[in-house]
Design a protein around this motif. Structure first.
Motif, PDB file in Angstrom:
ATOM      1  N   LYS A   2       0.852  -1.196   0.000  1.00 21.15           N
ATOM      2  CA  LYS A   2       0.000   0.000   0.000  1.00 21.15           C
ATOM      3  C   LYS A   2       0.890   1.249   0.000  1.00 21.15           C
ATOM      4  O   LYS A   2       2.023   1.229   0.488  1.00 21.15           O
ATOM      5  N   PHE A   3       0.320   2.334  -0.511  1.00 18.70           N
ATOM      6  CA  PHE A   3       1.072   3.584  -0.624  1.00 18.70           C
ATOM      7  C   PHE A   3       0.291   4.727   0.010  1.00 18.70           C
ATOM      8  O   PHE A   3      -0.931   4.803  -0.124  1.00 18.70           O
ATOM      9  N   ASP A   4       1.025   5.626   0.686  1.00 20.87           N
ATOM     10  CA  ASP A   4       0.337   6.773   1.296  1.00 20.87           C
ATOM     11  C   ASP A   4       0.387   8.007   0.395  1.00 20.87           C
ATOM     12  O   ASP A   4      -0.215   9.030   0.708  1.00 20.87           O
ATOM     13  N   ASP A  44      -3.379   3.566   0.586  1.00 21.01           N
ATOM     14  CA  ASP A  44      -3.485   3.354   2.027  1.00 21.01           C
ATOM     15  C   ASP A  44      -4.692   4.100   2.608  1.00 21.01           C
ATOM     16  O   ASP A  44      -5.168   5.075   2.019  1.00 21.01           O
ATOM     17  N   ALA A  45      -5.161   3.641   3.748  1.00 23.03           N
ATOM     18  CA  ALA A  45      -6.337   4.242   4.388  1.00 23.03           C
ATOM     19  C   ALA A  45      -6.165   5.741   4.614  1.00 23.03           C
ATOM     20  O   ALA A  45      -7.127   6.509   4.541  1.00 23.03           O
ATOM     21  N   ASN A  46      -4.934   6.171   4.890  1.00 24.81           N
ATOM     22  CA  ASN A  46      -4.658   7.594   5.099  1.00 24.81           C
ATOM     23  C   ASN A  46      -3.917   8.210   3.920  1.00 24.81           C
ATOM     24  O   ASN A  46      -3.320   9.277   4.036  1.00 24.81           O
ATOM     25  N   GLY A  47      -3.976   7.534   2.776  1.00 27.77           N
ATOM     26  CA  GLY A  47      -3.211   7.972   1.623  1.00 27.77           C
ATOM     27  C   GLY A  47      -3.903   9.040   0.794  1.00 27.77           C
ATOM     28  O   GLY A  47      -5.098   9.299   0.938  1.00 27.77           O
ATOM     29  N   ILE A  48      -3.130   9.646  -0.095  1.00 26.44           N
ATOM     30  CA  ILE A  48      -3.619  10.675  -1.012  1.00 26.44           C
ATOM     31  C   ILE A  48      -3.223  10.293  -2.433  1.00 26.44           C
ATOM     32  O   ILE A  48      -2.076   9.900  -2.679  1.00 26.44           O
ATOM     33  N   LEU A  49      -4.175  10.386  -3.339  1.00 27.05           N
ATOM     34  CA  LEU A  49      -3.908  10.131  -4.759  1.00 27.05           C
ATOM     35  C   LEU A  49      -3.992  11.452  -5.514  1.00 27.05           C
ATOM     36  O   LEU A  49      -4.958  12.201  -5.357  1.00 27.05           O
TER      37      LEU A  49
END
Length: 198
Positions: free
Chosen positions: A105-107, A130-135
């Protein structure tokens, strides 16, 4: 250090290689400083320009997806010149084929790949966020042609514009996501993150 980045920028201009615009670069730099990502995924690395800025403004490692062999060679050389090579993994090939094999997973995810594939790529990226990630997706305004009622200046761009409009719609209609489009940053940025569960 800045000299190398300036040289990369000049090289891209001379060779007509697409790299991020200055406003987009500043946005990514500030995002990295504030968000402090640990694991970054970049789709569409070209010569490593945007990846270098993200690495220089964070302590993260980065996984880069790039299809062009000549670009990969140049990116590797540039990462080495900037002493960043030990923080980079490059995955070579069509991202539609390589992304499904990634398990981590990636943040922070930065999408700057082939625009006509954005919709398909977007669907592959969300499971990696990731649950706290930004795309962040670049060029979603595509020469100011994507906004509603904007004129498409050339027929050859019709398919690209159609895909980008659908890509934005997919993200905005996904009730699990918070999505914003910043039309005035560079060539347009889409920024999305998961909504917090109440």
């Amino acid at each position: 250090m800045n000299k190398i980045l300036d040289e990369m920028e000049q090289f891209a201009k001379e060779k007509r290689i697409c790299i991020i615009q200055p406003q987009t670069r500043v946005f990514l730099e500030e995002l990295c400083v504030k968000h402090k990502p640990k694991h970054i995924l970049e789709v569409g690395t070209a010569i490593g320009y945007s990846a270098s800025f993200m690495l220089l403004n964070s302590t993260a490692d980065i996984t880069c997806c790039e299809a062009s062999k000549p670009n990969i060679k140049l990116a590797k050389e540039n990462f080495a010149r900037l002493n960043l090579a030990d923080r980079v993994q490059i995955i070579e090939g069509d991202c539609l084929k390589t992304l499904p094999s990634i398990k981590k997973k990636f943040d922070l995810i930065f999408l700057d790949g082939p625009k006509k594939q954005y919709r398909e790529i977007g669907k592959l990226l969300l499971p990696l966020l990731d649950a706290n990630g930004i795309l962040v997706a670049d060029n979603v305004e595509f020469r100011h042609m994507v906004s509603e009622n904007a004129p498409i200046t050339e027929k050859r761009f019709e398919e690209t514009v159609k895909v980008l409009r659908e890509f934005i719609k997919d993200f905005k209609e996904n009730k699990k996501l918070e999505t914003q489009v910043f039309a005035d940053i560079g060539d347009g940025l889409l920024v999305a993150k998961w909504k917090k569960e109440k």
